[in-house]
Write a protein that holds these residues in place. Structure first.
Motif, PDB file in Angstrom:
ATOM      1  N   PHE A 172      70.841  60.758  36.592  1.00 53.70           N
ATOM      2  CA  PHE A 172      71.404  59.420  36.397  1.00 53.70           C
ATOM      3  C   PHE A 172      72.867  59.523  35.966  1.00 53.70           C
ATOM      4  N   ASP A 173      73.662  58.529  36.382  1.00 52.08           N
ATOM      5  CA  ASP A 173      75.102  58.539  36.120  1.00 52.08           C
ATOM      6  C   ASP A 173      75.448  58.157  34.687  1.00 52.08           C
ATOM      7  N   TYR A 174      74.659  57.281  34.100  1.00 50.84           N
ATOM      8  CA  TYR A 174      74.887  56.790  32.739  1.00 50.84           C
ATOM      9  C   TYR A 174      73.546  56.676  32.035  1.00 50.84           C
ATOM     10  N   GLU A 175      73.607  56.549  30.715  1.00 48.37           N
ATOM     11  CA  GLU A 175      72.423  56.227  29.933  1.00 48.37           C
ATOM     12  C   GLU A 175      72.784  55.093  28.997  1.00 48.37           C
ATOM     13  N   THR A 227      76.591  55.380  27.568  1.00 49.59           N
ATOM     14  CA  THR A 227      77.442  56.573  27.519  1.00 49.59           C
ATOM     15  C   THR A 227      78.826  56.183  28.042  1.00 49.59           C
ATOM     16  N   ALA A 228      79.846  56.696  27.390  1.00 47.91           N
ATOM     17  CA  ALA A 228      81.216  56.290  27.698  1.00 47.91           C
ATOM     18  C   ALA A 228      81.739  56.869  29.013  1.00 47.91           C
ATOM     19  N   ARG A 272      73.431  54.863  38.912  1.00 45.76           N
ATOM     20  CA  ARG A 272      72.069  54.975  38.373  1.00 45.76           C
ATOM     21  C   ARG A 272      72.175  55.015  36.851  1.00 45.76           C
ATOM     22  N   VAL A 273      71.510  54.065  36.197  1.00 43.47           N
ATOM     23  CA  VAL A 273      71.561  53.955  34.740  1.00 43.47           C
ATOM     24  C   VAL A 273      70.163  54.193  34.178  1.00 43.47           C
ATOM     25  N   TRP A 274      70.037  55.235  33.358  1.00 41.45           N
ATOM     26  CA  TRP A 274      68.787  55.570  32.678  1.00 41.45           C
ATOM     27  C   TRP A 274      68.724  54.717  31.414  1.00 41.45           C
ATOM     28  N   LEU A 275      67.622  54.017  31.217  1.00 38.41           N
ATOM     29  CA  LEU A 275      67.438  53.159  30.052  1.00 38.41           C
ATOM     30  C   LEU A 275      66.468  53.839  29.098  1.00 38.41           C
ATOM     31  N   TYR A 331      72.584  62.241  33.179  1.00 34.73           N
ATOM     32  CA  TYR A 331      71.717  61.814  32.086  1.00 34.73           C
ATOM     33  C   TYR A 331      70.305  61.579  32.602  1.00 34.73           C
ATOM     34  N   GLY A 332      69.371  61.364  31.676  1.00 32.89           N
ATOM     35  CA  GLY A 332      68.009  61.012  32.031  1.00 32.89           C
ATOM     36  C   GLY A 332      67.227  62.163  32.618  1.00 32.89           C
ATOM     37  N   HIS A 333      66.098  61.822  33.225  1.00 33.72           N
ATOM     38  CA  HIS A 333      65.197  62.826  33.775  1.00 33.72           C
ATOM     39  C   HIS A 333      65.901  63.669  34.836  1.00 33.72           C
ATOM     40  N   LEU A 334      65.841  64.969  34.666  1.00 35.99           N
ATOM     41  CA  LEU A 334      66.478  65.939  35.560  1.00 35.99           C
ATOM     42  C   LEU A 334      67.977  65.697  35.724  1.00 35.99           C
ATOM     43  N   SER A 335      68.579  65.018  34.750  1.00 39.80           N
ATOM     44  CA  SER A 335      70.023  64.715  34.777  1.00 39.80           C
ATOM     45  C   SER A 335      70.426  64.010  36.070  1.00 39.80           C
TER      46      SER A 335
END
Length: 164
Positions: A141-144, A129-130, A102-105, A135-139
């Motif tokens: 997401f796996d990456y941003e 993110t490396a 899941r990638v937060w944009l 990440y993202g809303h309510l943490s």
């Protein structure tokens, strides 16, 4: 000779007072838990939290986490209330439930380009993110990925919605 050095005394006092360390707001053990729970967080950010409290943590992800160099991305972007999921090409669908990371944009360049909720085909330059984390809303997401420049942004029509 002593008179000349006496004139430096106020200056030396000001310099040394500015170097005094603030009291810690979080213990070293607390900071270690942050480090373990937030992969990729920078030492500079941890120091801000240690001495300034959680409110000292910068709000922008790239101010606190290691990021990859900027590169060009292409795929689908699902923008919804409390959701900003990116699914890189060759994705045929993109929703919170879509399989894969899941990638937060995020990013000002992105939010100024699209104000409506929905599914978009998107091409942009951005930094991810490396390290995999929360990440993202309510943490949730796996990456941003922070979008620095939008190249193309086209809504996908409701008739052709590709959600799962």
């Amino acid at each position: 000779m002593q008179c000349r050095f006496m004139n430096l005394a106020p200056f030396i006092l000001l310099v040394t007072q500015g170097c005094e360390q603030q009291p810690q707001r979080f213990s070293d053990n607390d900071i270690q838990e942050f480090r373990e729970g937030l992969p990729g967080i920078t030492e500079g950010c941890l120091n801000k939290i240690k001495y300034g409290g959680i409110e000292a943590m910068p709000s922008s992800t790239d101010e606190c986490f290691e990021m990859t160099p900027a590169r060009q991305w292409k795929g689908l972007w699902r923008r919804e209330f409390e959701n900003s999921r990116f699914c890189p090409s060759p994705a045929g669908s993109c929703s919170y439930q879509t399989a894969g990371d899941r990638v937060w944009l995020s990013g000002k360049a992105l939010t100024s380009s699209a104000s409506d909720e929905g599914l978009y085909e998107v091409e942009f330059v951005g930094r991810q993110t490396a390290r995999k984390g929360s990440y993202g809303h309510l943490s949730a997401f796996d990456y941003e990925i922070i979008v620095d420049k939008v190249i193309n942004l086209s809504p996908v029509s409701d008739d052709a919605t590709l959600t799962e």
